[in-house]
Design a protein around this motif. Structure first.
Motif, PDB file in Angstrom:
ATOM      1  N   ARG A 156       1.067  -1.019   0.288  1.00  0.00           N
ATOM      2  CA  ARG A 156       0.064  -0.273  -0.194  1.00  0.00           C
ATOM      3  C   ARG A 156       0.391   1.036   0.224  1.00  0.00           C
ATOM      4  O   ARG A 156       0.474   1.885   0.519  1.00  0.00           O
ATOM      5  N   GLY A 157       2.080   0.807  -0.913  1.00  0.00           N
ATOM      6  CA  GLY A 157       2.666   2.590  -0.364  1.00  0.00           C
ATOM      7  C   GLY A 157       3.801   2.500   0.364  1.00  0.00           C
ATOM      8  O   GLY A 157       4.431   3.074  -0.003  1.00  0.00           O
ATOM      9  N   GLY A 158       3.716   2.177   1.017  1.00  0.00           N
ATOM     10  CA  GLY A 158       4.959   1.728   1.783  1.00  0.00           C
ATOM     11  C   GLY A 158       4.833   2.213   2.942  1.00  0.00           C
ATOM     12  O   GLY A 158       3.905   3.122   3.930  1.00  0.00           O
ATOM     13  N   ILE A 159       5.972   3.057   4.063  1.00  0.00           N
ATOM     14  CA  ILE A 159       6.087   3.092   5.164  1.00  0.00           C
ATOM     15  C   ILE A 159       5.869   4.564   5.885  1.00  0.00           C
ATOM     16  O   ILE A 159       6.325   5.444   6.761  1.00  0.00           O
ATOM     17  N   SER A 160       6.391   5.759   4.207  1.00  0.00           N
ATOM     18  CA  SER A 160       6.167   6.900   4.063  1.00  0.00           C
ATOM     19  C   SER A 160       6.501   7.144   3.222  1.00  0.00           C
ATOM     20  O   SER A 160       5.958   6.731   1.682  1.00  0.00           O
ATOM     21  N   LYS A 161       5.981   8.889   2.538  1.00  0.00           N
ATOM     22  CA  LYS A 161       5.011   9.187   1.308  1.00  0.00           C
ATOM     23  C   LYS A 161       6.620  10.507   1.038  1.00  0.00           C
ATOM     24  O   LYS A 161       7.253  10.593   2.148  1.00  0.00           O
ATOM     25  N   ALA A 162       7.294  10.557  -0.118  1.00  0.00           N
ATOM     26  CA  ALA A 162       8.273  10.579  -0.877  1.00  0.00           C
ATOM     27  C   ALA A 162       7.934  12.206  -1.587  1.00  0.00           C
ATOM     28  O   ALA A 162       9.545  12.716  -1.856  1.00  0.00           O
ATOM     29  N   SER A 163       6.684  12.883  -1.167  1.00  0.00           N
ATOM     30  CA  SER A 163       7.146  14.064  -2.877  1.00  0.00           C
ATOM     31  C   SER A 163       7.465  14.534  -2.519  1.00  0.00           C
ATOM     32  O   SER A 163       6.768  15.205  -1.107  1.00  0.00           O
ATOM     33  N   ARG A 164       8.389  15.804  -3.485  1.00  0.00           N
ATOM     34  CA  ARG A 164       9.110  16.787  -2.802  1.00  0.00           C
ATOM     35  C   ARG A 164       8.124  17.926  -2.232  1.00  0.00           C
ATOM     36  O   ARG A 164       7.233  18.580  -2.461  1.00  0.00           O
ATOM     37  N   VAL A 165       8.282  18.327  -0.752  1.00  0.00           N
ATOM     38  CA  VAL A 165       7.760  19.578  -0.123  1.00  0.00           C
ATOM     39  C   VAL A 165       6.439  19.276   0.956  1.00  0.00           C
ATOM     40  O   VAL A 165       6.027  19.011   2.038  1.00  0.00           O
ATOM     41  N   ILE A 166       5.556  18.469  -0.589  1.00  0.00           N
ATOM     42  CA  ILE A 166       4.330  18.364   0.248  1.00  0.00           C
ATOM     43  C   ILE A 166       4.121  17.402   1.263  1.00  0.00           C
ATOM     44  O   ILE A 166       4.007  17.087   2.692  1.00  0.00           O
ATOM     45  N   ASN A 167       5.386  16.161   1.034  1.00  0.00           N
ATOM     46  CA  ASN A 167       5.454  14.667   2.028  1.00  0.00           C
ATOM     47  C   ASN A 167       7.024  15.757   3.380  1.00  0.00           C
ATOM     48  O   ASN A 167       7.275  14.605   3.643  1.00  0.00           O
ATOM     49  N   LEU A 168       6.894  16.507   3.590  1.00  0.00           N
ATOM     50  CA  LEU A 168       8.253  16.844   4.108  1.00  0.00           C
ATOM     51  C   LEU A 168       8.385  16.119   5.386  1.00  0.00           C
ATOM     52  O   LEU A 168       9.906  15.460   5.405  1.00  0.00           O
ATOM     53  N   SER A 169       7.154  16.456   5.871  1.00  0.00           N
ATOM     54  CA  SER A 169       7.132  15.479   6.683  1.00  0.00           C
ATOM     55  C   SER A 169       6.134  14.268   6.761  1.00  0.00           C
ATOM     56  O   SER A 169       5.768  13.813   6.982  1.00  0.00           O
ATOM     57  N   GLU A 170       7.485  13.687   6.635  1.00  0.00           N
ATOM     58  CA  GLU A 170       6.990  11.809   5.590  1.00  0.00           C
ATOM     59  C   GLU A 170       6.389  10.983   6.276  1.00  0.00           C
ATOM     60  O   GLU A 170       5.737  10.264   5.506  1.00  0.00           O
ATOM     61  N   ASP A 171       7.209  11.223   7.951  1.00  0.00           N
ATOM     62  CA  ASP A 171       6.530  10.272   8.469  1.00  0.00           C
ATOM     63  C   ASP A 171       4.930  10.023   9.201  1.00  0.00           C
ATOM     64  O   ASP A 171       3.976   9.073   8.457  1.00  0.00           O
ATOM     65  N   ILE A 172       3.812  11.227   9.021  1.00  0.00           N
ATOM     66  CA  ILE A 172       3.021  11.727   9.574  1.00  0.00           C
ATOM     67  C   ILE A 172       1.747  11.146   8.301  1.00  0.00           C
ATOM     68  O   ILE A 172       1.043  10.473   8.208  1.00  0.00           O
ATOM     69  N   PHE A 173       2.418  11.342   7.023  1.00  0.00           N
ATOM     70  CA  PHE A 173       1.634  10.722   6.290  1.00  0.00           C
ATOM     71  C   PHE A 173       1.475   9.265   5.517  1.00  0.00           C
ATOM     72  O   PHE A 173       0.233   8.643   4.834  1.00  0.00           O
ATOM     73  N   ALA A 174       2.685   8.252   6.072  1.00  0.00           N
ATOM     74  CA  ALA A 174       2.598   6.750   6.437  1.00  0.00           C
ATOM     75  C   ALA A 174       1.153   6.334   7.040  1.00  0.00           C
ATOM     76  O   ALA A 174       0.864   6.118   7.191  1.00  0.00           O
TER      77      ALA A 174
END
Length: 1939
Positions: free
Chosen positions: A1415-1433
């Motif tokens: 389902r997309g992994g343990i974080s998100k990686a799009s530039r800038v918008i996913n700066l706080s990558e952890d919470i997007f998981a």
């Protein structure tokens, strides 16, 4: 080419452990294949130098062939260095050549090497293997492991030597026997291939892990290739068929990479094996057949998302299963293998799970077609997949095209500066596959599809000019920078609060103010207007949806676009209909309603029409409320594919693949509904009675006031109702009304969290006293919670023995970490040896002083009372000492002697008296102390036995005999004893003369001294000595606060509710993943001793911070002081580790995480020792008894040498095998390859970590330069390595489609390495974290949570609490630590239960690995918008029907920033991240898909917190600007007489709420509650008071400014980016210029603006000047101003030392006067910094620039208001006055332009003329001032007022000019603007610097500051004053020595 290069050169590439990196370790990437040759040269150099020379010469030739032009990076330098080495070694190696030619030399050596190593090792290996396999015993598994490793290396070396031999023997013929040997080596080399966990080659079949039944079952299942249509090339290789499996077949068919197949083979085997052992019945555990339940479990989890995707799109799944069970199992394995192989090579596509579903769907269809037997009619061959099965075809033809479009889109974001709407991120590209239109891509995928159109091209046309495809824009959602996202995402909440506000205002305004007025007819009719307001707000929502979705229209389906516009039209229609019908319900309306009524006419007067319309309007809400009450129905509806339901849902919400069925169960719904109903009722009651109702009367008075006397030019003097004044009064109250829900949330979350924590039994054990009082129940609790149910101890003694083993391991780990000393360890250990004493041997620290107290009690007790011991521990101590006393005497006295008879008789009488409770009748206790003293002396002789002490021991025994016989035993009893002794002697020997009996007793001849020196005896004597001599101080053991904290938490957690512990073999397997870039691993010696500007080194600092741990460290390495360490390499290494383990380093993290493996080994051992019935334990034939095994076995196994381990390899090998099955640790050291090639010491440190921890794996990105068509091209690989023979060995090398980093670096670093992780769970760990052995024991309990019931959905993320270990460094670190601790405990406790909105806030949460990799992994990686990558998981997991829980019985350590600048950078990053979250689709969807109350929870615990802080600061601005308007306009003075603004209670209440938030109440409330729970409320309140004294409110107020600035700027302009904080120890002084650069825009400019507002209000305001109300209203604002301006200097070490102040001023002047330019950094020049500060304006767009200009207009109010207050105006209110005031501004700008032009033209060659020009300007200025004083009556007050008026105007113009920079540059005014800006910056710096400099004059200020900053550390013995004075002391000593 790449694969052959990898096969040839990969096996031995690595680095050395020493600091010196040899030539084989710095090979350029384009020459990587020669690394193995150079490695062999190094290996054979000592034995045969000439062969080593030939190897290097061959390597040089090969390097030249690979890159003849030396165009690759570093190739020329490498060749040169290698050539120099060859020239140097040629002569010396030639002299040592054995044979006459090089050809003969290498042939001879090759034969020797083959015979000596390859053949000999192979012979041993085969004989041992056959012998052991025939016996079916694993008794020598470790020997096989060692010999196999050596043999593998021998084959690799022989292969390289044969390659060199062939190259050298170009002219001479190679002997046939040597060629035969080479062919043999070539064939067998692959058998001994490197492996990760499972040695699946033939050589590894006998290893312990391969003998596990579950592994055998999984391997056999994969090797079932019966019926698979192999290509003809493979069908003719029957000898290979035994090793070929399903994945090999898939590789051949689909063209996967060889190493990727090997990686996923091991992955699949381990997953299936672990599932098999859990699902198999006990009787089937040895079955070699894979359990179908295990296969189905993994199959269903792996394909759950794919099946949901197919169902969502209405497509039939490609998972077609045959009906025959045997074939079905094979087919499932094929499907699973295919998916994992796709996922394993997908690279960045793994962030797009539905894209992978599309790929898999088509490839699975092809797979089914091949298995159905489709054959080509032309060739007769089986049909291959669409992309063919040639090497790397899947990567090249499937992955790379999609990766290329991702890479092009990512490049279009312009390094994060482009608007989000300008490029498609990972989510946009993935959501393309949420529509059935994705199948238009086809298979093979069409290259001209719109999906593949790059950003640069808008339209693609064919040859005919017809449009073929158009580039897709954003998909489904567009991230546009606007604060309207707050309303758009959470519109239901804002609608509710607005409607509630409307109702309260109506009730307050229209009656008595009582809520009961709502039942009145007219009031109720007015209240019913809220439906119109609701319709207007819904219309606003529709408008925002239409506007914000503009960029996505092209990619949206027609029905979605149609829905947006229909909803907009319908909402507009409702506004009209409800308004019209409402107006006609009134008979004689007035005001606005009357106007509308007259305009519409008098039709439709029936009120029932409005009521009917309202009923229809609210009907959807009623239906929604019904479904809210029954969430199960709502879940079913949202997941349904029925057309009618889909049509109905189409109107209520767009159909999305995510966000469906997220509703919780009934009971959970009740819990969080109850929470929010209570909160909302409290909030609304407070708002009504304190804020709204009391404000109505003053408002009416203001509106009714007439004849306002204005003091300025009023443009609307006849305006009615005084609307401006009403707005000034109401807006601050309304802002607080919308904000204070956050405050109420803090209150209620604190209460609910505290109650929940109490029920979870937190803090039951929080002191050593509590620990001692409950220690007796720990074995039972341990047995219940940490021992599997079927292996729990049957008896109390066995339970204690198991607990003792675990307890001792924990205490031993404390000693290894230097938390305790050797003595502390001895006091806390339980004896390992199994003694024959029938008594529990508690740790000595529990029995401290029990024996002396018992002796004292015995001495003073009355004879008739008997002997009553005070507690169980005393009873245990006395019993144990008595038993030990008997043991010692029985050991020392020889058997069959009179002495033995005597002591036997005495002990018999004592035992009889104890049993009969007559001890005091027959024994005199007064002599007990004398006996004790003698016995202690005896024990001391036994502790240090020496033959010379034999006589002393004899005398001691005689003395003890005399004490017993003459002083203790009553005379009558002693006579009876002597008679019995004599009677026995008469029967057995010749009578002895009574006169000689006493003299002959305990003669040297009858004593066995020294006693036998066994470990058990030594341990027993040492313990006995402690029991007899230990004092009360031992009750404080351990003295180390960290050891105490860990012990109390661990023991407390054992009483908390946790799942049952499964056996280790049955537990879920898991991995730990740690991303690492370039941080510190281990401090170097130089780093430790390097002094900063204050003369403080890291080592000196740590010695003072951790003084007890430093002493313990010296004791451990047996040194007296630091000087004793000297140049001892081992001690130096230990010193480096000691320091590194106290910093935030990777080595600390790795050590902590490897505790998991250590814990698993011990737990597996205990499981084995308790399960004698299972077949696995039957191998352990040498174990004698269960209890002895538990007590002694693991210590022997784990702590012995390698040779000793091999002697017990049966048990040790199995423990290692089970640990390998269950735990994997991968450190993703992204740049390890680059670090190796650049000789970076960090590469050596990483290798040392792998050597220290053999199970550690390192994954990195390798950049390899390859030549293609005369061009050097970079190729990227994901590589996994491990340590073998003290070098790194490559395991897997998987080619990537391109660079990994396309977005945010950390998630993509994790993503590339996640394919190397194993198991069903994955724990994400940052490299600044730590772990503890005692917590690792609870990991299997935690993993069992995945299988527990946590609501309607199983957990997908297990939240784990953290302990912030950096809190002891300084007061700031303490504040940060407490703040973080409260969030990760009570905060997340409430989020998880009852609110059910906990997400993933960073590590150390544990993921359901199979759920998230699909389902997309343990974080998100799009530039800038996913700066706080952890919470997007967490967002992603929740939106995909996951469940996030939180568990507090286990904790992990975490480091945080410790200096103000570090903390500010961290908070800036988090605020940036929250700003981007506000714009994100995830937050929007959560806000719309959650029910109302979960939506409220989501808002106030994510972006709402930051928006509330923004409102807090905005309230201050609005209040002060409103007061400025009232004061300078003259309205305030007029209103004072009628509206009574002095007693504005609502405003005071609003500002009081603002003050609470500002001062940190949101943080303090949960902090105090959590501290009270876990440490006691008395301690919590004392800590809270100390925090206030240490100015914690200053810290929290300052942090408020950081959050507000970066959150607001991010939403308005962007600019969010990762901010590295550094993780060093911070006690250094930050320069003034550095603080100014960091805080100028976020704090200083805002603080100065508020300061001016307060000054103006104080000077010209008249509402409450000098009153208490004024102080109440403005105190928090003055405090905020002072904090924002001076907190950086207050919290800056040495911030008030005069010498530092002088240096800072010089540095500041140099910086601000330095010119910028190309390459000049911001730290060197003010101009460069100023340009950087404006960079956001270059990327914000026209909307952002206009908004900046609008915001700058507020500064003109100062000038407009204050110029009319000048005496020089004579009281005139003409607009001309304001116009004339602009002449001053124009004059100043003109002067600046003249000066700027003069500096350019004259400052170089005409310096004198330039000086004259400045003098003339100065004289002219003075002349004008004098004239104004004399002619028009200018006063000094007017000058100060003018400064207050014109300074803000200049700043406003400056802001406007900067926002309009392109225009200003064209006009040629930019240099003047820069000069103006420099002037302003200098003035601001001067205003800030002056107070600091004045305070620095007073020495006590600096001392007070030091005490303030480091007070917390002082309480623990920290001598910070010595640290800060370190350099001064050294300098003074040096000065003395020179004099």
């Amino acid at each position: 080419m790449a694969t052959s290069r990898g096969d040839a050169g990969r096996r031995l590439s690595g680095t050395h452990t020493s600091g010196e990196v040899l030539d084989s370790e710095v090979v350029p990437s384009s020459l990587a294949s020669i690394a193995s040759i150079l490695r062999v040269a190094n290996d054979v150099e000592q034995e045969r130098p000439r062969v080593a020379y030939l190897c290097r010469f061959y390597a040089f030739e090969k390097a030249h062939r690979l890159d003849p032009t030396s165009s690759g990076r570093g190739v020329r330098q490498f060749k040169t260095a290698l050539l120099q080495r060859l020239e140097k070694d040629n002569a010396s190696s030639l002299a040592q050549r054995v044979k006459r030619s090089d050809a003969k030399e290498i042939q001879y050596y090759y034969q020797q090497y083959y015979e000596k190593y390859v053949k000999a090792l192979d012979k041993i290996d085969q004989s041992d293997r056959y012998f052991l396999l025939d016996l079916n015993l694993p008794a020598y598994w470790n020997v096989l492991c060692v010999s196999s490793a050596k043999l593998a290396k021998a084959y690799q070396t022989a292969g390289v030597l044969f390659e060199v031999l062939c190259a050298v023997n170009k002219t001479e013929e190679v002997a046939p026997e040597i060629i035969a040997l080479g062919e043999d080596v070539k064939e067998k080399k692959d058998i001994y291939a490197p492996y990760n966990i499972l040695p699946l080659d033939a050589a590894g079949a006998s290893q312990a892990i391969m003998q596990l039944p579950e592994i055998k079952a999984a391997v056999d299942a994969l090797r079932n290739i019966r019926g698979l249509p192999f290509p003809a090339a493979l069908e003719h290789q029957p000898n290979k068929s035994a090793e070929v499996d399903i994945l090999d077949w898939l590789q051949q068919m689909f063209g996967f990479q060889k190493d990727s197949v090997a990686n996923q083979r091991e992955h699949l085997i381990l997953v299936l094996g672990n599932s098999h052992v859990r699902n198999s019945q006990k009787s089937e555990s040895t079955s070699s057949k894979l359990d179908d339940r295990a296969l189905n479990e993994v199959f269903l989890k792996l394909f759950k998302n794919y099946k949901d995707w197919c169902k969502f799109l209405g497509r039939k799944s490609s998972l077609v299963l045959p009906e025959v069970p045997q074939e079905a199992q094979q087919r499932k394995l094929l499907y699973m293998g295919l998916f994992l192989l796709i996922w394993g090579e997908a690279a960045n596509l793994r962030f797009m799970p539905e894209c992978l579903c599309y790929i898999y769907h088509n490839m699975a269809l092809e797979l089914h077609g091949m298995l159905a037997g489709n054959v080509s009619f032309v060739t007769g061959e089986y049909i291959k997949p669409a992309y063919g099965g040639d090497e790397e075809s899947f990567l090249r033809k499937v992955v790379t095209p999609i990766y290329d479009i991702i890479e092009k889109e990512a490049r279009n974001n312009k390094n994060g500066t482009a608007p989000h709407s300008a490029w498609r991120n990972y989510d946009d590209l993935n959501e393309y596959f949420w529509s059935a239109e994705c199948f238009r891509l086809g298979w093979p995928m069409r290259a001209d599809a719109d999906f593949f159109v790059p950003p640069a091209r808008k339209i693609v046309k064919g040859t005919s000019g017809k449009r073929l495809s158009q580039r897709l824009n954003k998909t489904g959602f567009v991230e546009i920078r606007s604060f309207w996202h707050i309303f758009r995402s959470f519109d239901r909440m804002w609608t509710f609060f607005i409607l509630a506000l409307q109702v309260m205002i109506i009730i307050s305004w229209s009656g008595t103010g009582s809520p009961s007025d709502i039942v009145r007819g007219d009031t109720l009719k007015q209240v019913s207007s809220i439906f119109i307001t609701a319709a207007v707000l819904r219309f606003l929502q529709g408008v925002l949806d239409v506007i914000f979705s503009y960029k996505a229209y092209h990619s949206m389906r027609f029905t979605s676009t149609l829905r947006l516009f229909i909803k907009l039209v319908v909402s507009a229609a409702w506004v009209v209909v409800l308004s019209v019908l409402y107006v006609h319900t009134w008979e004689s309306p007035r005001g606005l309603i009357g106007i509308i009524r007259r305009w519409l006419g008098h039709r439709w007067k029936n009120p029932s029409l409005y009521i009917a319309a309202v009923i229809v309007y609210v009907l959807p809400n009623v239906i929604g409320a019904f479904f809210f009450i029954f969430p199960a129905i709502r879940r079913w509806i949202e997941n349904s594919n029925w057309r009618i339901i889909r049509f109905l849902l189409w109107w209520s919400q767009p159909r999305l693949y995510v966000g469906r069925g997220m509703h919780e169960g009934q009971f959970t719904l009740f819990k969080y509904t109850f929470f929010w109903v209570l909160l909302i009722c409290s909030k609304l009651a407070f708002s009504y009675y304190v804020q709204i109702n009391p404000l109505v009367k003053p408002t009416k008075n203001i509106m009714n006031t007439r004849n306002i006397t204005y003091t300025w030019h009023e443009f609307f003097p006849n305006a009615k109702k005084n609307i401006g004044a009403v707005i000034s009064v109401w807006v601050p109250v309304l802002l607080i009304y919308f904000m204070d829900t956050q405050l109420w949330y803090s209150v209620y979350s604190t209460l609910f969290g505290g109650i929940s924590g109490a029920f979870r039994r937190l803090g039951e054990i929080r002191t050593l006293g509590m620990l001692r009082s409950r220690f007796q129940s720990l074995p039972e609790t341990f047995n219940r919670n940490l021992v599997p149910k079927d292996r729990q101890a049957s008896g109390e003694q066995e339970a204690f023995a198991k607990f003792a083993q675990l307890w001792n391991e924990v205490i031993t780990s404390f000693r290894e970490e230097d938390l305790i000393s050797n003595k502390d360890m001895d006091l806390m250990l339980v004896p390992y040896s199994a003694s024959n004493m029938n008594v529990k041997q508690w740790p000595p620290f529990l029995l401290a002083s029990k024996i002396p107290v018992a002796i004292q009690m015995a001495e003073h007790a009355r004879k008739k009372d008997g002997l009553q011991l005070s507690d169980d521990y005393m009873r245990s101590a006395v019993t144990e000492c008595y038993s030990a006393f008997k043991l010692v005497l029985n050991t020392l006295i020889a058997p069959n002697t009179r002495e033995k008879t005597v002591i036997d008789e005495v002990f018999e009488e004592v035992d009889k008296s104890i049993n009969g409770n007559t001890l005091r009748l027959y024994f005199k206790m007064s002599a007990l102390r004398a006996l004790n003293d003698k016995f202690v002396t005896l024990i001391e002789h036994l502790l240090n036995p020496s033959p010379d002490s034999r006589h002393s021991v004899s005398v001691l025994l005689q003395d003890m005999y005399e004490v017993v016989s003459k002083d203790m035993i009553v005379e009558d009893l002693w006579e009876e004893i002597e008679e019995r002794i004599a009677s026995k002697e008469n029967k057995t020997a010749v009578p002895v003369d009574p006169a000689n009996r006493q003299i002959d007793l305990f003669d040297i001849k009858t004593i066995r001294y020294p006693p036998p020196d066994t470990p058990a005896w030594v341990e027993q004597i040492k313990r006995l000595h402690l029991l007899l001599t230990v004092k009360e101080t031992a009750m404080d053991v351990p003295t180390n606060l960290e050891a105490r904290r860990r012990l109390t938490f661990f023991t407390n957690s054992l009483f908390m509710k946790m799942p049952e512990a499964p056996p280790v073999r049955n537990m879920l397997s898991f991995s730990v993943l740690t991303p690492y870039y370039a941080e510190e691993i281990v401090f170097t010696k130089e780093q430790l001793h390097e002094e900063n500007e204050d003369g403080v080194s890291i080592l000196f600092y740590l010695q003072k911070i951790f003084p007890d741990e430093w002493d313990n460290f010296l004791e451990r390495i047996d040194c007296e002081s630091e000087s004793d360490i000297g140049h001892n390499e081992q001690h130096t290494l230990e010193l480096r580790k000691w320091a590194s383990f106290r910093g935030q380093t990777l080595s600390r993290t790795v050590r902590g995480m490897m505790y998991y493996r250590r814990a698993l080994e011990l737990q597996a051992f205990l499981d084995m020792a308790s399960s004698q019935g299972i077949s696995f334990i039957t191998y352990i034939l040498y174990l004698s008894s269960l209890l002895a095994e538990i007590l002694e076995g693991y210590k022997v196994v784990a702590n012995s040498s390698e040779e000793a381990k091999r002697s017990q390899r049966s048990l040790w090998a199995q423990l290692q095998a089970i640990a390998d099955m269950k735990f994997t640790y991968v450190a993703t050291c992204q740049s390890y390859g680059i670090q190796k090639r650049s000789s970076d010491t960090r590469a050596t440190d990483i290798l040392n970590l792998m050597i220290k921890h053999p199970s550690l794996r390192v994954a990195y990105i390798d950049e390899v330069e390859q030549r293609e068509k005369d061009k050097i091209k970079k190729v990227y690989y994901s590589v996994l390595v491990k340590a073998v023979n003290k070098l790194d060995q490559e395991i897997y090398r998987i080619k990537l489609p391109g660079p990994v980093k396309l977005g945010e670096g950390k998630p993509e670093n994790q993503n590339h390495a996640i394919i190397f992780t194993r198991g069903e769970a994955l724990q994400t760990i940052d490299m600044n974290q730590d772990n503890y052995l005692e917590e690792a024991f609870k990991m299997r309990n935690l993993l069992s949570e995945f299988r527990k019931n946590h609501g309607v959905r199983p957990p997908t993320i297990l939240g784990v609490r953290e302990h912030i270990f950096t809190g002891s460094v300084s007061s700031l670190a303490w504040f940060m630590s407490n703040q973080e601790t409260s969030f990760v405990t009570i905060g997340q406790r409430v989020l998880a239960n009852p609110l059910k909105v906990r997400f993933h806030y960073g590590h150390p949460d544990v993921f359901d690995r199979l759920f998230h990799i699909t389902r997309g992994g343990i974080s998100k990686a799009s530039r800038v918008i996913n700066l706080s990558e952890d919470i997007f998981a967490g967002f992603n997991s929740t939106l995909r029907q996951g469940n996030v829980t939180h568990h507090e019985y286990i904790q992990v350590g975490k480091g945080r920033d410790v200096g103000l600048n570090q903390i500010s950078l961290f908070e800036a990053k988090v605020a940036n991240g929250n700003g981007e979250q506000t714009l994100s689709r995830d937050v929007y969807r959560l806000g719309h898909r959650f029910d109302f109350f979960r939506m409220m929870s989501c808002y106030f615990t994510t972006v709402g917190f930051y928006y509330s802080t923004l409102l807090v600061v905005f309230t201050v601005y609005v209040f002060l600007y409103g007061r400025l308007y009232l004061a300078v306009s003259g309205m305030e003075k007029s209103l004072m007489q009628s509206a009574d603004l002095n007693n504005d209670i609502p405003l005071q209440a609003a500002l009081a709420s603002q003050s609470l938030v500002q001062l940190g109440a949101l943080m303090a409330l949960p902090m105090v509650m959590e501290l009270g729970l876990e440490r006691g409320f008395r301690s919590a309140f004392s800590d809270f008071i100390v925090m206030q004294l240490q100015l914690a409110p200053v810290f929290f107020t300052f942090s408020l400014g950081t959050k507000t600035h970066y959150y607001g700027r991010t939403i308005l302009h962007g600019g969010a980016k990762y901010r590295g904080t550094g993780r060093f120890f911070v006690v250094r002084h930050e320069k003034f210029a550095e603080n100014y650069r960091l805080y100028s825009r976020s704090h200083f400019t805002k603080g100065l603006e508020l300061l001016m507002l307060l000054i103006v209000y104080n000077v010209y305001g008249s509402s409450a000047k000098g009153t208490v109300a004024y102080l109440i209203v403005t105190f928090s604002m003055w405090f905020l101003v002072a904090t924002w301006l001076f907190a950086p200097f207050l919290f800056n070490p040495s911030g008030f030392e005069w010498q530092k102040i002088v240096e800072d001023w010089e540095d500041w002047n140099k910086w601000i006067n330095s010119k910028g330019g190309l390459g000049v950094s911001a730290t060197k020049s003010w101009e460069s910094w100023w340009e950087e500060e404006q960079e956001y304006l270059n990327h914000t767009g026209i909307e952002g620039r206009i908004l900046e200009i609008i915001l700058a207009l507020r500064f003109f109010l100062y000038q407009y208001g204050l110029v009319y207050q000048l005496h020089v105006t004579g009281g005139s209110k003409s607009i001309t006055i304001y116009g004339l005031s602009w002449l001053v501004i124009v004059a100043v700008l003109t002067v600046l332009k003249i000066v700027s032009m003069g500096r350019k033209r004259f400052s170089g060659d005409f310096q004198l003329m330039f000086r004259l020009l400045k003098a003339l300007l100065f004289i002219g200025f003075l002349s004008i001032i004098v004239v104004l004083f004399v002619v028009v009556g200018l006063t000094v007050g007017d000058i100060f007022a003018s400064i207050l008026a014109f300074m803000p105007t200049g700043w406003a113009l400056l802001l406007i000019f900067m926002a309009s920079r392109p225009v200003i540059v064209k006009l040629g005014f930019w240099d003047s603007i820069r000069a103006l800006a420099r002037t302003y910056e200098f003035v601001m710096g001067l205003v800030l610097f002056a107070p600091v400099a004045v305070l620095a004059w007073f020495p006590f200020v600096s001392e007070f500051q030091t005490r303030l900053l480091f007070n917390q550390a002082f309480s623990r013995g920290l001598q910070i004053s010595r640290i800060l004075a370190g350099r001064k002391g050294k300098k003074s000593n040096q000065d003395k020595s020179t004099h």
